[in-house]
Design an enzyme around this catalytic site. Structure first.
Site, PDB file in Angstrom:
ATOM      1  N   GLY A   1       0.828  -1.205   0.000  1.00  0.00           N
ATOM      2  CA  GLY A   1       0.000   0.000   0.000  1.00  0.00           C
ATOM      3  C   GLY A   1       0.860   1.252   0.000  1.00  0.00           C
ATOM      4  O   GLY A   1       2.006   1.235  -0.456  1.00  0.00           O
ATOM      5  N   SER A   2       0.300   2.314   0.551  1.00  0.00           N
ATOM      6  CA  SER A   2       0.969   3.618   0.478  1.00  0.00           C
ATOM      7  C   SER A   2       2.076   3.747   1.529  1.00  0.00           C
ATOM      8  O   SER A   2       2.090   3.029   2.532  1.00  0.00           O
ATOM      9  CB  SER A   2      -0.075   4.719   0.712  1.00  0.00           C
ATOM     10  OG  SER A   2      -0.652   4.542   1.988  1.00  0.00           O
TER      11      SER A   2
ATOM     12  N   GLU B   1       5.536  -3.314   0.884  1.00  0.00           N
ATOM     13  CA  GLU B   1       5.591  -3.079  -0.573  1.00  0.00           C
ATOM     14  C   GLU B   1       4.880  -1.756  -0.808  1.00  0.00           C
ATOM     15  O   GLU B   1       3.644  -1.688  -0.787  1.00  0.00           O
ATOM     16  CB  GLU B   1       4.881  -4.224  -1.317  1.00  0.00           C
ATOM     17  CG  GLU B   1       5.559  -5.582  -1.163  1.00  0.00           C
ATOM     18  CD  GLU B   1       6.781  -5.740  -2.071  1.00  0.00           C
ATOM     19  OE1 GLU B   1       6.875  -5.020  -3.082  1.00  0.00           O
ATOM     20  OE2 GLU B   1       7.647  -6.572  -1.759  1.00  0.00           O
TER      21      GLU B   1
ATOM     22  N   CYS C   1       1.636   0.767  -9.023  1.00  0.00           N
ATOM     23  CA  CYS C   1       2.730   1.268  -8.173  1.00  0.00           C
ATOM     24  C   CYS C   1       4.026   1.445  -8.947  1.00  0.00           C
ATOM     25  O   CYS C   1       4.838   2.293  -8.606  1.00  0.00           O
ATOM     26  CB  CYS C   1       2.946   0.326  -7.001  1.00  0.00           C
ATOM     27  SG  CYS C   1       3.250  -1.370  -7.526  1.00  0.00           S
TER      28      CYS C   1
ATOM     29  N   GLU D   1       3.107  11.065  -5.305  1.00  0.00           N
ATOM     30  CA  GLU D   1       2.944   9.975  -6.267  1.00  0.00           C
ATOM     31  C   GLU D   1       1.642  10.230  -7.035  1.00  0.00           C
ATOM     32  O   GLU D   1       0.600  10.456  -6.418  1.00  0.00           O
ATOM     33  CB  GLU D   1       2.856   8.648  -5.495  1.00  0.00           C
ATOM     34  CG  GLU D   1       2.680   7.433  -6.376  1.00  0.00           C
ATOM     35  CD  GLU D   1       2.449   6.146  -5.564  1.00  0.00           C
ATOM     36  OE1 GLU D   1       2.316   6.203  -4.326  1.00  0.00           O
ATOM     37  OE2 GLU D   1       2.394   5.080  -6.199  1.00  0.00           O
TER      38      GLU D   1
HETATM   39  P1  NAD Z   1      -3.471   2.320   1.255  1.00  0.00           P
HETATM   40  O1  NAD Z   1      -2.174   2.380   1.966  1.00  0.00           O
HETATM   41  O2  NAD Z   1      -4.405   3.458   1.405  1.00  0.00           O
HETATM   42  O3  NAD Z   1      -4.309   1.012   1.701  1.00  0.00           O
HETATM   43  C1  NAD Z   1      -3.745  -0.271   1.711  1.00  0.00           C
HETATM   44  C2  NAD Z   1      -4.442  -1.122   2.771  1.00  0.00           C
HETATM   45  O4  NAD Z   1      -4.219  -0.532   4.037  1.00  0.00           O
HETATM   46  C3  NAD Z   1      -5.949  -1.266   2.587  1.00  0.00           C
HETATM   47  O5  NAD Z   1      -6.309  -2.612   2.820  1.00  0.00           O
HETATM   48  C4  NAD Z   1      -6.529  -0.335   3.636  1.00  0.00           C
HETATM   49  O6  NAD Z   1      -7.746  -0.795   4.179  1.00  0.00           O
HETATM   50  C5  NAD Z   1      -5.462  -0.333   4.705  1.00  0.00           C
HETATM   51  N1  NAD Z   1      -5.391   0.970   5.407  1.00  0.00           N
HETATM   52  C6  NAD Z   1      -5.635   2.210   4.878  1.00  0.00           C
HETATM   53  N2  NAD Z   1      -5.448   3.165   5.812  1.00  0.00           N
HETATM   54  C7  NAD Z   1      -5.090   2.528   6.942  1.00  0.00           C
HETATM   55  C8  NAD Z   1      -4.737   2.971   8.238  1.00  0.00           C
HETATM   56  N3  NAD Z   1      -4.771   4.263   8.576  1.00  0.00           N
HETATM   57  N4  NAD Z   1      -4.407   2.041   9.175  1.00  0.00           N
HETATM   58  C9  NAD Z   1      -4.369   0.739   8.866  1.00  0.00           C
HETATM   59  N5  NAD Z   1      -4.695   0.252   7.644  1.00  0.00           N
HETATM   60  C10 NAD Z   1      -5.041   1.139   6.689  1.00  0.00           C
HETATM   61  O7  NAD Z   1      -3.113   2.055  -0.287  1.00  0.00           O
HETATM   62  P2  NAD Z   1      -4.073   1.927  -1.546  1.00  0.00           P
HETATM   63  O8  NAD Z   1      -4.699   3.243  -1.843  1.00  0.00           O
HETATM   64  O9  NAD Z   1      -4.973   0.757  -1.386  1.00  0.00           O
HETATM   65  O10 NAD Z   1      -2.997   1.575  -2.690  1.00  0.00           O
HETATM   66  C11 NAD Z   1      -2.250   2.557  -3.338  1.00  0.00           C
HETATM   67  C12 NAD Z   1      -0.826   2.631  -2.819  1.00  0.00           C
HETATM   68  O11 NAD Z   1      -0.254   1.350  -2.759  1.00  0.00           O
HETATM   69  C13 NAD Z   1       0.060   3.439  -3.747  1.00  0.00           C
HETATM   70  O12 NAD Z   1       0.925   4.251  -2.984  1.00  0.00           O
HETATM   71  C14 NAD Z   1       0.873   2.381  -4.491  1.00  0.00           C
HETATM   72  O13 NAD Z   1       2.112   2.818  -4.967  1.00  0.00           O
HETATM   73  C15 NAD Z   1       1.007   1.324  -3.449  1.00  0.00           C
HETATM   74  N6  NAD Z   1       1.189   0.003  -4.036  1.00  0.00           N
HETATM   75  C16 NAD Z   1       2.386  -0.618  -3.909  1.00  0.00           C
HETATM   76  C17 NAD Z   1       2.594  -1.851  -4.510  1.00  0.00           C
HETATM   77  C18 NAD Z   1       3.896  -2.580  -4.430  1.00  0.00           C
HETATM   78  O14 NAD Z   1       3.898  -3.760  -4.763  1.00  0.00           O
HETATM   79  N7  NAD Z   1       4.967  -1.954  -4.011  1.00  0.00           N
HETATM   80  C19 NAD Z   1       1.546  -2.437  -5.224  1.00  0.00           C
HETATM   81  C20 NAD Z   1       0.331  -1.784  -5.302  1.00  0.00           C
HETATM   82  C21 NAD Z   1       0.159  -0.554  -4.705  1.00  0.00           C
END
Ligand code: NAD
Length: 443
Positions: free
Chosen positions: A172-173, A194, A228, A318
């Protein structure tokens, strides 16, 4: 107490998973389309086929990977036989994002199961249709105390993070990655993060421009830029910039037609919040192509921006959408000034036929991984680790590395009894000289 699954059980579970995901492929494709108009072609190319291939590869190699692996012994331990015994960590938490919602749940899950762990997975709340199918697949395949799927949003994620785990795998982010790392630190739980970042894509003067434009357009606008490892911004040699822009425009039209909103091959932004963020990135920018948006279906057209200020929003965060800033450069110092403004990216792409320049750039900048003369495709090789560095992530996976990531490698020396070299035992009187000689010979 570690829940130890024998190899046969792990393999049977993965075979059952293979059968289930193959049976459910049409449902997965439909769900991805319902969530953000993901085209069936992209669903197969980037989600379902990847998981089937990862499953088959893991099932085929599992016996070999799970076997204790013999390593060369140290002379100082002579006579001995030395091994690595892979053992499961125990209870694994996997938290997944929405952008490749199916693949980014199952790729780590397959490896965690293969390595003999219990798993709890939390898919994204932003893709409710896909997450529902994921939950059904998991329920139909695994026993409840083996793999569980927990649906929900941030509160559910936070509740899971407040519990104790033996390993946390988060995609995630960067912002949430830091929250995960903090929660893991409370119990000294190891993590894989990741994450994302601003991925530069350099187009140098010797590049095959037509092909570069085709491959950049493919890598940037796949999944409507919500990838990503998508190129975040272009750095183009000033002399070839006009020609490249011309080719980029041509390739966008070839791929998605004059009105991409009508193309069945172009997805939508995942939700209103992210759609509004994309619009805010367009403010006060010079639009070379696109810039069209529609609130009805969270549409943002493939967009090219000319020379955004480095202080503007689009060059600060990003992008994670179909907006591609194009910046000209004159010298390598210009490249350095821009690339090093940001944290280490997840990917870097470089289009050039100048081998010396290519090697220089690869040596100069730190990033997770990337391609020379293409975009994204490093992701598809199981023999290449996938992961970031610095703020773009901790740890890497895919193929055998995924199995190793979810296994603790227990280091074992099996000492023989037929010989016992006594120098190490006290009393040490008169032995130091011999010890120094031995250390000199064998180190
Ligand atoms: P996100 O970080 O908002 O969410 C990811 C997960 O975390 C979700 O399941 C969400 O429910 C949970 N989450 C969100 N906020 C939270 C919090 N405050 N506390 C605990 N859990 C929380 O990311 P997204 O919007 O789903 O995805 C986009 C991001 O992910 C982009 O920055 C992208 O670059 C990155 N990404 C990375 C990869 C990689 O393989 N490196 C792959 C895909 C996406």
């Amino acid at each position: 107490m570690i829940f130890k699954t024998d190899l046969n059980y792990r393999k049977q579970s993965l075979l059952k998973l293979l059968l289930t995901v193959e049976n459910k492929e049409a449902e997965i494709i439909q769900a991805l389309h319902d969530d953000f108009k993901k085209p069936a072609f992209e669903a197969v190319a980037t989600e379902t086929s990847f998981i089937v291939s990862e499953l088959k590869y893991t099932i085929k190699n599992l016996n070999l990977w799970a076997k204790p692996q013999r390593v060369l012994p140290s002379f100082l331990n002579f006579p001995s036989a030395d091994y690595l015994y892979p053992e499961p960590y125990g209870k694994i938490l996997i938290i997944a994002p929405w952008n490749y919602p199916y693949q980014l749940v199952f790729a780590p899950l397959i490896a965690a199961v293969a390595a003999g762990n219990q798993v709890v997975v939390k898919p994204s709340e932003l893709t409710p249709n896909t997450s529902k199918v994921i939950a059904e697949i998991i329920q139909a395949t695994f026993e409840e105390n083996h793999v569980q799927c927990v649906l929900g949003g941030i509160d559910v994620s936070q509740n899971l993070l407040s519990q104790r785990w033996d390993y946390i795998f988060f995609t995630g982010s960067v912002t949430v990655g830091k929250i995960v790392a903090k929660a893991a630190a409370v119990h000294l739980t190891p993590v894989t993060l990741e994450l994302g970042g601003k991925n530069p894509c350099i187009v140098e003067a010797t590049a095959n421009l037509k092909l570069a434009a085709k491959r950049i357009v493919w890598g940037k606008f796949l999944n409507a830029g919500q990838t990503c490892i998508a190129p975040d911004y272009l750095l183009v040699d000033q002399n070839i910039k006009p020609k490249l822009i011309e080719y980029l425009k041509e390739e966008i039209t070839l791929a998605y037609g004059e009105n991409p909103q009508k193309s069945p091959d172009y997805p939508r932004i995942i939700n209103e919040k992210n759609w509004r963020r994309q619009i805010s990135l367009l403010e006060n920018q010079v639009v070379l192509l696109g810039g069209k948006t529609s609130a009805d279906d969270f549409y943002v057209s493939p967009t090219l921006l000319d020379e955004p200020s480095l202080d503007s929003l689009v060059m600060q965060e990003e992008i994670f959408g179909p907006i591609l800033p194009i910046l000209g450069y004159k010298t390598e110092a210009d490249l350095e000034r821009i690339i090093t403004r940001y944290e280490k990216p997840l990917s870097l792409y470089l289009f050039s036929q100048n081998k010396k320049f290519v090697e220089k750039i690869l040596a100069q900048y730190s990033f997770g991984g990337g391609c020379v003369n293409d975009t994204l495709i490093h992701f598809a090789n199981k023999r290449l680790p996938f992961g970031g560095v610095g703020h773009s992530g901790i740890g890497a996976y895919h193929g055998k590395r995924s199995f190793e990531l979810f296994s603790h490698q227990k280091a074992i020396v099996k000492k023989a009894n037929w010989l016992d070299i006594t120098i190490r035992y006290a009393p040490y009187k008169g032995k130091l000289g011999t010890l120094k000689k031995l250390l000199k010979w064998f180190s």
